[in-house]
Every structure is written in C-alpha cells, then in structure tokens.
Scaffold this motif. Structure first.
Motif, short mmCIF file in Angstrom:
data_model
loop_
_atom_site.label_atom_id
_atom_site.label_comp_id
_atom_site.label_asym_id
_atom_site.label_seq_id
_atom_site.Cartn_x
_atom_site.Cartn_y
_atom_site.Cartn_z
N GLY A 140 -16.91 9.69 -5.83
CA GLY A 140 -15.46 9.56 -5.70
C GLY A 140 -15.06 8.11 -5.63
O GLY A 140 -15.89 7.20 -5.79
N THR A 141 -13.79 7.84 -5.43
CA THR A 141 -13.30 6.46 -5.27
C THR A 141 -12.34 6.41 -4.08
O THR A 141 -11.59 7.36 -3.81
N TRP A 142 -12.37 5.29 -3.39
CA TRP A 142 -11.51 5.02 -2.24
C TRP A 142 -10.71 3.77 -2.53
O TRP A 142 -11.24 2.78 -3.03
N LEU A 143 -9.40 3.79 -2.25
CA LEU A 143 -8.55 2.64 -2.50
C LEU A 143 -8.39 1.83 -1.21
O LEU A 143 -7.73 2.27 -0.26
N ALA A 144 -9.03 0.67 -1.17
CA ALA A 144 -8.91 -0.24 -0.02
C ALA A 144 -7.70 -1.14 -0.23
O ALA A 144 -7.54 -1.75 -1.30
N VAL A 145 -6.85 -1.24 0.78
CA VAL A 145 -5.54 -1.87 0.64
C VAL A 145 -5.45 -3.12 1.50
O VAL A 145 -5.97 -3.16 2.62
N HIS A 146 -4.81 -4.14 0.96
CA HIS A 146 -4.49 -5.37 1.71
C HIS A 146 -3.85 -4.96 3.04
O HIS A 146 -2.94 -4.12 3.07
N PRO A 147 -4.26 -5.54 4.16
CA PRO A 147 -3.74 -5.11 5.47
C PRO A 147 -2.22 -5.13 5.57
O PRO A 147 -1.62 -4.27 6.23
N SER A 148 -1.57 -6.08 4.91
CA SER A 148 -0.11 -6.18 5.02
C SER A 148 0.61 -5.17 4.14
O SER A 148 1.83 -5.04 4.25
N LYS A 149 -0.11 -4.48 3.27
CA LYS A 149 0.51 -3.49 2.40
C LYS A 149 0.27 -2.05 2.86
O LYS A 149 0.61 -1.11 2.16
N VAL A 150 -0.30 -1.92 4.04
CA VAL A 150 -0.53 -0.61 4.61
C VAL A 150 0.72 -0.20 5.40
O VAL A 150 1.34 -1.02 6.09
N GLN A 540 0.38 4.61 -2.22
CA GLN A 540 0.45 3.18 -2.54
C GLN A 540 1.15 2.98 -3.87
O GLN A 540 0.90 3.70 -4.83
N SER A 541 2.02 1.97 -3.92
CA SER A 541 2.71 1.63 -5.17
C SER A 541 2.13 0.38 -5.81
O SER A 541 2.56 -0.03 -6.88
N GLY A 547 -9.56 -6.39 -13.49
CA GLY A 547 -8.95 -7.23 -14.51
C GLY A 547 -7.44 -7.17 -14.56
O GLY A 547 -6.83 -7.76 -15.46
N LEU A 548 -6.81 -6.49 -13.61
CA LEU A 548 -5.35 -6.40 -13.62
C LEU A 548 -4.83 -5.92 -12.28
O LEU A 548 -5.57 -5.42 -11.43
N PHE A 549 -3.52 -6.13 -12.10
CA PHE A 549 -2.81 -5.59 -10.95
C PHE A 549 -1.74 -4.64 -11.47
O PHE A 549 -1.19 -4.83 -12.56
N LEU A 550 -1.42 -3.64 -10.66
CA LEU A 550 -0.48 -2.61 -11.07
C LEU A 550 0.54 -2.40 -9.97
O LEU A 550 0.19 -2.26 -8.80
N SER A 551 1.82 -2.38 -10.35
CA SER A 551 2.90 -2.09 -9.41
C SER A 551 3.83 -1.05 -10.02
O SER A 551 4.19 -1.16 -11.20
N VAL A 552 4.19 -0.06 -9.22
CA VAL A 552 5.07 1.01 -9.69
C VAL A 552 6.25 1.13 -8.75
O VAL A 552 6.08 1.22 -7.53
N ALA A 553 7.46 1.10 -9.31
CA ALA A 553 8.67 1.23 -8.49
C ALA A 553 9.78 1.82 -9.34
O ALA A 553 10.12 1.27 -10.39
N ALA A 554 10.35 2.93 -8.86
CA ALA A 554 11.56 3.51 -9.45
C ALA A 554 11.44 3.66 -10.97
O ALA A 554 12.25 3.14 -11.73
N GLU A 555 10.42 4.38 -11.41
CA GLU A 555 10.23 4.64 -12.83
C GLU A 555 10.08 3.36 -13.66
O GLU A 555 10.49 3.30 -14.81
#
Length: 842
Positions: A140-150, A540-541, A547-555
C-alpha cells in the motif's frame, strides 16, 4: 512425464520454505507481490476494477487504507480496508525499506497500522506482514504530510501558542495549557512528553544528520479529558541545547519515549517555556548571544542566496506564475492575509522548488498596492530561507527535512535576533529580500472550448479533432503534455459538430504521471489519477509527488513540475481548459499543438516532419496539422480503465479520421451572430463559434470566460522593468518604496541637515535610476534658504500686482492717484483670481 509422489513432496517443501515462489507456481492468479501488474490471467493493476479483470484477491494484497494521510511526525492509526485476519500479535507494517511499526487486529478482525516518525513528506510505500515479519506480500501507500499542512483536529493544540514561544520574556509567565480531542486516543490516561529536534554534523556533508529525541515527560497518568494545564519549569541543563521541539501525547501504558506508537503531536515551536534560568534571568542578553553565535555560524556557511530565483516584481505576477511560485500558507490573501511575521504585507509566495545545490527557498511578500515589501525598507519584508520550508527531495537529510530544517536555520534565529532581542538588523543583513531585476515571467499557452488553442507565441487556431493529441513535447526535460478530445451532444440529442477536452495528462522525465479528466457520467467534476490510480482529496489538497507537486482547489488542479513548468487544469462548462506555463529555459525546445516557443508565431504550425504550415493556412489544413500530432500508443500517458476508453481510444486510431467537424472559415453565419448570441459573446470569436457548433449559449459563455481568464493572466504576466532598490540618504529618508519603471522617489533630509544632490530620482525604461541617491550634510540647506528668500520675494511681487489690479477696478490706478483716469465698474479679474468665472478682458 508424471511426477512421483516424492517429487511433489519436494516441490511443496520448496514452496513452503520460499513463499515468494507461490506467485509463479500458482500461474499468477494471485496478487501476492504483483500489485501494479497487468499481465497474466488476471490483473493486479488499478484499472482492473472497472474492467472486471482483477484477480480475486486483489483487495487483500493491493491495499486501500483509511485514513490515507497524516503528519510525517507519525503516530496516526489507520485501518487496512477489506482485509480480515484472525491473528492478533503477528502484524508488522514496514514503511520504506526498513522502518517497521507493530500493527494490531481489532475486534472486527480489521488490521491496523501506525504511521512512523519520518523525515520526509509525500507518498510512502509500505508493506504488510501477517506472519510477524517473515514475509511482506501486501502492498500500500501512506501519504506523509508537512506538519503545518495537517488539520488542527489531528494535533494537540498549544493554547495561545505565542505565549509558549515567548514564555520567560518580559511580561510572559503563568500557566500554559495544551488541548486535544480525547476520541483520537482510545485510552483513559495519557502521558505528555517533550521531544526535541536537532541537526548534527558538518553542514552540507554526508554526516549532516536530522534527529528527533525524546527529552522528558511533563506529566503521566493524566486523565484523557482533552485538557492539561501546568506551570513550566526550566528543563535540566542536559536538555538546554534543544530550542526547537514539540509535545507528544500518548497512552500512559506505553514506555516513556517509545517510538512509533499511536500519539498526537503539537506544532513544532520555539521552546522558550523550557529554557533555563539563564534565559529567564535576562532573556534579551541570552537571545543576543544566541543571535551573535548564529551570525558567526552563518558567515561560515556557503552563500545560498546566489542560486535563488528572483522574486516576481508584482503581486499579479506572483499569483499568476504558479509553476514556480505558490501561496505561502503563512500569509495568504485568500484566507484573510494574517501575516504574522510580515505585517504590512497582504500576500506572500514561496518558490516551489528548492535551489539545486543548497536546497534553499525563496520567499516574496507584497503590499496591498501590489508592490514588493523588502527587508531593506522594513523588517516586515520577505526573507529567503537556507532551508526550504517545504523541504526538498530526497528529504531525510538536512537541510531538506520539511519544515524542521527551516525552523533550525531560519525561524529560531529570527526569534533570537528579532523577537527576543533587538538585533534584527543582523538577521536581515543575512536574509535580504530578493529584488526582481532578473525576473522573467513565464510564457503562457492555453487550450479551451471547442477546442481553441492559443500558442506560446500568440498564434491561435481551432482544431476539432476527435482523439488524443500532443499539446506539448520538450526534449530538454522530456516533458510531455497530452489531451483527449471528444464530441459532446447538442440539446436536440444529436452529436455536436465540434469536440471538447475531456482529459489532460502530463509527465516530465521519470516523474509520476498525472492525469486530470472529467469524471464518468457527470462530465462536470474532476478526477485526478496518479500513475493510473484515482486519487482522493478528502483529507489533503496538496501532495508532494515524484518530480512534481500537486494542488487541488475548487475544481482547479495545479501541477508544478521540477523544471519550473506549470499546468493548470479546470472545468469550464462541459469541458476542460488547460493552461501551460514555461520558463525561458524552454526557449526553442517545444513542439506540438501549442507551438514552438521562440517569439515567432510564423512557425507555430510545425508538423512532426518539420514542415511548417503558413499562418494563412485554412481550417482544413490546420485540421491536418492537429491530426499529425496524434498521440502514439507506445507514448500515451492516458488511463484506459473502462470499456468505452479501451474501445474508443486504446484499440482505435488516436485520431479518428471519420469525424468531420464544423470548420470556422467555412461557416458564413459564424461572423454574423444574432442578438442573443451577441449578448452572451460580444465580439469574442471563440464564443460565437462554439455557440454555433454546439447549439448552446452556456457552452459559448464558458468559452468566453476561459478566453478572458487567459487574457487576464497574459496581462498579469507582462514583463515590467525594475531599477532595483534605491537607498535613502544617510540622515535622511525617501517618500516611496516603489522601484518600477516610471516611479519617482523624492529624498528628504532630517532636521539639521541639508540636501546635497538631486531631490528626486526616476526609474527609467533601461532599468537605471535617473539620479543617484544624494547626501544629507550637516547644516541648514542652502536650497531651502534660497527657496524661502525667493519665495518671499514672489509673495511680495504678487501682493503688488494684486494691489494694482484692485485699484484699477475701483477706477483709479497709481497714475490716477496722481491725476490720471481709470475704467470704472469691472471687478471680474478678482473673481478669476479667486477661482470664479467671469468674462475675459479685452
């Protein structure tokens, strides 16, 4: 030849002692150690669910977990979905290659794992063992998140966190309180611990190491009520060198300091409340010494500023350049502009990518008038970071640890120099704001509507092909952006005479593959697929990916690639619109439907063969140009996870030659819209055409909006000239902090000083100031003195003139008083002098 009973026994013995051989011996009908594999009699690939080709045990071996994310600090309990087991004490969860935590089985036979303390963010692979670590066949995979984005609900909260970080300084004392949600820790009693963070070893060497350490327990056997209040006491001398840390709350049954157990962490913070008697006796002197020590250390470290990108010159540029800069969550105008460390700013952005050698980060802050706020003018200005706040791949080692390296090298030193002691000039000298003289906005291309393509060099055309096409290829970084176009339906049920974008996929080099598409039946909601697996954004959004960063907000999906290229994909009515931003390094390195980036629109219609269609090419010729850029199966980035997609795009030509659209230059009515169409579209040609092709005003309106968004972003990304920071004179000041072309700065001297030099300087179109900064010399200004003298003479002369005019209007003049005659009865000149209208004199 038949095997003897002995031979079968030997084979079973081999399989029993080598479980990994079962997958091949069992004709690959199991997903054990095969997750992601499409081959064989059944599939273990994410696409198998919709295609009904999965192995029967796919959910047992290719794991779904809930929740799927948590802080990289660890301690989050998650449940493995669909898997039911009877064992109770043989569950081992292995993250990455060798980080293991002990799992357990609950009363409903569901398997639980606990996330470990990590030094990185992003998707972390993990394997599950049901035989006490002997084999790990479940993946499986686990998404580890920056502490300030939790989410704050997943942490324990330091009530009035500022008091914790100022405790012991003047006027800050008393009790401190920490709160948490008791339901997140299923136990009656908890312990509260302090952990410290440090980075040891020679900076920028292989020995540089990041480490969290358990320091001591604040309290144990505390009722799990969700609240604990205490009066801080200084920690023992053994723990005084830790100045950055966090609280951890866990079940009191666990041994103190036990790693990787279910727990709640606080934010990382400055440990003022734990510092010793020397700090409390004289915090200013203590902090000053720390600041001076940091200053000395900083001066012996490499100069990371030289490799940082320049900031955008304006707020509009900063918000539009989403491939290279992204909103700083600590100062966000979309969330009220609470800029704690940058008062006076309304918005800050950070460079998305860390610098190549030192993993450093750029920060850029802007005022309400859209101009940069610089530390040379105010301590509220933006400050670059030796450690990028978001970390940098491959993480783990300093200064690449997300959030924490930044705290050690940029934040705690800010406390020492600026917040606890009046030495901020030392900090700002080593963390100066970036100028923008070398900033170059990215180049922009878009596709939207029926669909219409606006190239990087400003050419535009309409291409209504049905199929999958190359929007952009760039060999420089092996960047590929592809789009799928399908016809829609008209209101009368017939097929539209045009197509619309329904999916966009991107990969750069060896990065993850991301695909954004309209989902299933609704065709209005976005789906995002990572390596052909649908992602969830319920937790998480923002995601740090390969190789990339992804951000999703309001379609709206924003993809930031390691090269600095950026993509934005959004729903626009019933179709997708896509925007691609490329920095200058892609100059002359692009091909595809979005053209060749070289400031020459004449070569934007270049075929794969190298042949160039003229700018005057007909719509049918451009249709051939688009068809030439059809995706090839072997290089397709798309996911084919339904029979419709398999039958229509995988097993059919990538460009459908049977689909004949409406061609813009062959439709007379296209240029003569009726009143209703004109009321929606105005003069927008793309809108008018799409109404004609689809029979829908709403489709045309969506196209018009997409076109307007493109034009607005083009305007925001216009290059502006900056002359750079201009110093005020010593013993004086200036009246403006704007340094762009056409701006004029005026200089003033303090009382008791006179100005020697130009009173003002203007930023010129060549990027230079018209005048250098003048000097302020001791003594009264001769310029001021002369202006007073001549100003007084001017007032006296004006008085004489007024007197003469008054006398003349009264019927006499200086001559009349000696016997001459004047013209009686006219007082209009006085009215004009007082601002009132009157007839002119002859």
């Amino acid at each position: 030849m038949k095997l003897s009973l002995l031979h079968w026994a030997l084979l079973l013995l081999v399989l029993a002692t080598n479980p990994s051989l079962w997958s091949t011996a069992g004709a690959q009908k199991s997903c054990a150690q095969r997750c992601g594999d499409k081959n064989g009699p059944c599939s273990c690939h994410p696409t198998c669910v919709n295609l009904n080709t999965c192995c029967s045990d796919v959910q047992n071996f290719c794991l779904d977990i809930l929740p799927y994310s948590g802080s990289m600090m660890g301690g989050k309990d998650f449940v493995v979905q669909h898997l039911r087991v009877h064992t109770t004490d043989s569950i081992v969860c292995k993250f990455k290659e060798n980080i293991e935590t002990r799992g357990h089985v609950d009363s409903s036979q569901q398997v639980h794992c606990v996330s470990p303390l990590l030094y990185e963010s992003g998707l972390i692979p993990f394997n599950l063992s049901l035989d006490n670590g002997y084999t790990f066949h479940h993946f499986g995979t686990w998404l580890a998140v920056h502490p300030s984005k939790v989410s704050e609900t997943e942490k324990c909260t330091l009530v009035n966190e500022t008091r914790w970080q100022y405790y012991g300084t003047a006027g800050t004392e008393g009790d401190l309180t920490v709160t948490w949600y008791p339901r997140d820790l299923p136990t009656g009693y908890v312990s509260i611990e302090l952990w410290g963070y440090e980075e040891t070893g020679k900076p920028y060497s292989k020995e540089w190491t990041a480490k969290w350490s358990f320091l001591y327990t604040l309290a144990t056997n505390v009722s799990n009520s969700g609240n604990f209040t205490f009066t801080p006491k200084p920690g023992s001398p053994d723990y005084q060198h830790w100045e950055v840390g966090a609280l951890r709350i866990l079940n009191s049954a666990h041994q103190a300091g036990k790693k990787d157990v279910q727990a709640l962490w606080s934010n990382e913070h400055a440990l003022a409340w734990h510092l010793g008697d020397e700090f409390r006796a004289n915090p200013v002197a203590w902090a000053r010494n720390q600041c001076l020590a940091w200053e000395e250390q900083e001066d012996n470290l490499p100069n990371f500023l030289e490799e940082l990108p320049d900031c955008p010159c304006t707020l509009a540029q900063a918000r539009a350049d989403t491939g290279r800069f992204f909103t700083d969550y600590g100062c966000n105008m979309d969330q009220g502009s609470v800029c704690t460390y940058h008062p006076g700013a309304v918005h800050c952005v950070r460079s998305v990518q860390a610098s190549p050698n030192y993993a450093s980060g750029q920060q850029c802050c802007y005022t309400s008038d859209g101009m940069q706020l610089l530390t040379a003018d105010s301590t509220s200005g933006s400050t670059p970071d030796r450690g990028h706040d978001w970390g940098a791949p491959p993480y783990r080692m300093p200064p690449r640890v997300p959030g924490l390296s930044h705290w050690l090298y940029d934040v705690i030193s800010f406390y020492h120099c600026c917040l606890w002691a009046p030495e901020c000039h030392r900090y700002m000298r080593r963390r100066p704001s970036s100028g923008c003289q070398n900033y170059r906005p990215p180049r922009l291309a878009s596709a939207f509507g029926d669909p219409h393509f606006l190239t990087f060099d400003g050419a535009n055309f309409t291409f209504n092909g049905r199929g999958e096409y190359v929007l952009l290829e760039a060999g420089l970084t092996q960047l590929s952006v592809q789009a799928r176009a399908q016809p829609g339906m008209m209101s009368n049920g017939s097929q539209a005479l045009g197509t619309r974008l329904t999916a966009v996929a991107v990969q750069e080099g060896t990065s993850d593959v991301l695909e954004v598409r309209l989902s299933d039946e609704s065709r209005t909601l976005l789906q995002v697929l990572l390596n052909q697996r649908v992602l969830s954004f319920k937790e998480q959004s923002w995601m740090d990916l390969q190789g990339l960063f992804l951000s999703v907000a309001a379609e709206n999906v924003t993809i930031m690639l390691s090269s600095g290229a950026g993509l934005e994909v959004r729903t626009q009515g019933p179709s997708l619109s896509v925007t691609v931003l490329l920095p200058d390094k892609f100059w002359n390195h692009t091909q595809g439907l979005l053209g060749t980036l070289n400031n020459n629109p004449a070569d934007d219609f270049t075929l794969r063969s190298g042949h160039i269609l003229p700018a005057t090419a007909s719509a049918r010729e451009l249709f051939g140009f688009g068809a030439d850029w059809a995706v090839r199966n072997e290089s397709s980035l798309f996911t084919y996870d339904s029979q419709f997609l398999v039958n229509n795009f995988l097993y059919r030509p990538k460009h459908d030659p049977s689909f004949q659209p409406l061609f813009p230059d062959e439709v007379a009515a296209y240029s003569h819209p009726n009143r209703e169409v004109y009321s929606v579209c105005g003069d927008d040609p793309f809108c008018r055409f799409d109404v004609l092709a689809t029979g829908s005003l709403s489709v045309g309106n969506a196209t018009r909006e997409a076109h307007q968004q493109h034009l607005h972003r083009m305007q925001s990304l216009q290059r502006v000239v900056s002359c750079g920071w201009l110093a005020p004179p010593a013993n004086g000041h200036k009246n403006s902090y704007t340094y762009l072309e056409g701006s004029t700065i005026r200089f003033l001297c303090d009382s008791g000083y006179s100005l020697d030099g130009a009173e003002a300087s203007t930023c010129q179109s060549d990027g230079t100031w018209s005048m250098p900064t003048p000097r302020c010399q001791p003594g009264r200004s001769y310029t001021v003195l002369l202006s007073v003298i001549f100003g007084g003479l001017a007032v006296a002369l004006l008085g004489v003139l007024l007197y003469v005019l008054i006398q003349r209007r009264k019927g006499h003049s200086p001559k009349a008083e000696s016997g001459g005659r004047g013209i009686p009865g006219r007082e209009q000149p006085l009215q004009r002098l007082s601002g009132k209208a009157g007839p002119k004199n002859k």
